[in-house]
Design an enzyme around this catalytic site. Structure first.
Site, PDB file in Angstrom:
ATOM      1  N   GLU A 176       0.832  -1.215   0.000  1.00 49.33           N
ATOM      2  CA  GLU A 176       0.000   0.000   0.000  1.00 49.33           C
ATOM      3  C   GLU A 176       0.863   1.260   0.000  1.00 49.33           C
ATOM      4  O   GLU A 176       1.121   1.850   1.057  1.00 49.33           O
ATOM      5  CB  GLU A 176      -0.952   0.019   1.200  1.00 49.33           C
ATOM      6  CG  GLU A 176      -1.894   1.224   1.158  1.00 49.33           C
ATOM      7  CD  GLU A 176      -2.773   1.362   2.398  1.00 49.33           C
ATOM      8  OE1 GLU A 176      -3.695   2.189   2.379  1.00 49.33           O
ATOM      9  OE2 GLU A 176      -2.522   0.640   3.392  1.00 49.33           O
ATOM     10  N   LYS A 213      -2.665  -2.173  -2.949  1.00 47.65           N
ATOM     11  CA  LYS A 213      -3.715  -1.286  -2.441  1.00 47.65           C
ATOM     12  C   LYS A 213      -3.289   0.141  -2.753  1.00 47.65           C
ATOM     13  O   LYS A 213      -2.294   0.644  -2.211  1.00 47.65           O
ATOM     14  CB  LYS A 213      -3.933  -1.478  -0.944  1.00 47.65           C
ATOM     15  CG  LYS A 213      -5.041  -0.586  -0.371  1.00 47.65           C
ATOM     16  CD  LYS A 213      -5.424  -0.982   1.042  1.00 47.65           C
ATOM     17  CE  LYS A 213      -6.503  -0.040   1.584  1.00 47.65           C
ATOM     18  NZ  LYS A 213      -7.004  -0.464   2.919  1.00 47.65           N
TER      19      LYS A 213
END
Length: 299
Positions: A176, A213
């Site tokens: 992420e 992500k």
């Protein structure tokens, strides 16, 4: 669910991942959004008990099931807690929801326009403890504030270094590197990140796969090459400060990307609600996010 069944859900499932991983620094804000003010607890233990009660209410709600929720990202304390009298990962798996664990320990100060992850001491021990509990994978967050090539390269290098450590334990890393959607250089940062991720993905060994992500890009479908990359199991999107309505509108424009929302999932929930109100509100949010994850638009 066995590991191969979890992998199949992550690769092909029609739904989204709920992010229930607010940590110590973000817990007061999450509780305030839930209708509990900072003066309503006396110490960290009480604060964490309140946030766990909120999460338990969510994951035991009848609408929180594998029908529309593919996975859930947990804070370490949540992983170690109970929901409905069962360990949280077990309770999720019984509902068809794949458990993930947030492993980062927060962010370093900004340098070169980015905030790297702080060191993660004891990560191998944590992973060795999480996997037998049924945790399928991890999530690790860093932040990009400016379109700085050196900074973005450092972010990606660090993320993949941690990802390889997770892969060594037979677990699935969710990488992420969040682009700040308020950045004046957002579009350029999105493009630099995409290209850096593609180079890093090409460097993975045969059999190594990750999930990504990412912030919803300024240009719809900018991340299509990542969605289609053979080393990427799934690309999921964070809401990044958008309201649920705005996040879902942007998500629906990005084909092949599903949600992994936190604030946008929880924004209408209040602890004062009775069970019927709570379940109805949560169910509406789940339906809306599921719709944007599975029914895409053009333009």
């Amino acid at each position: 669910m066995q590991h191969n069944e979890m992998m199949e859900r992550m690769r092909h499932g029609q739904g989204f991942i709920a992010a229930l991983d607010q940590s110590g620094g973000s817990t007061p804000k999450a509780l305030k959004g839930y209708g509990i003010e900072e003066g309503d607890w006396s110490d960290d233990q009480e604060m964490f008990a309140l946030i766990h009660a909120m999460r338990e209410r969510i994951v035991t709600s009848p609408c929180f099931s594998g029908e529309k929720v593919l996975g859930a990202i947990l804070f370490e304390r949540t992983m170690d807690g109970q929901a409905g009298g069962k360990p949280v990962p077990e309770a999720l798996i019984e509902r068809g929801v794949v458990p993930f664990l947030k492993i980062d320990k927060g962010l370093e100060d900004e340098a070169n326009g980015v905030q790297l992850m702080k060191p993660i001491p004891g990560l191998d021990d944590l992973l060795a403890r999480a996997k037998p509990l049924g945790v399928f994978g991890t999530k690790e967050r860093s932040v990009i504030n400016l379109a700085n090539p050196a900074g973005i390269a450092a972010i990606v290098e660090q993320q993949f270094e941690v990802a390889r450590q997770v892969l060594a334990h037979g677990m699935m890393p969710i990488i992420e590197p969040e682009v700040n959607i308020k950045s004046a250089e957002r579009g350029a940062a999105d493009a630099l990140l995409r290209d850096a991720l593609l180079r890093a993905l090409d460097g993975l060994a045969d059999g190594e796969e990750v999930m990504l992500k990412l912030s919803l890009p300024e240009e719809a479908n900018l991340f299509a090459p990542l969605v289609g990359h053979p080393r990427v199991v799934r690309v999921v999107a964070l809401s990044g400060g958008y309201s649920r309505a705005d996040a879902c509108r942007e998500l629906a424009r990005n084909h092949g990307v599903i949600a992994s929302f936190s604030r946008a999932l929880l924004e209408d929930l209040r602890h004062q609600m009775d069970d019927q109100e709570f379940d109805s509100s949560l169910g509406s949010a789940i339906d809306e996010i599921h719709g944007a994850s599975t029914a895409k638009v053009t333009g």
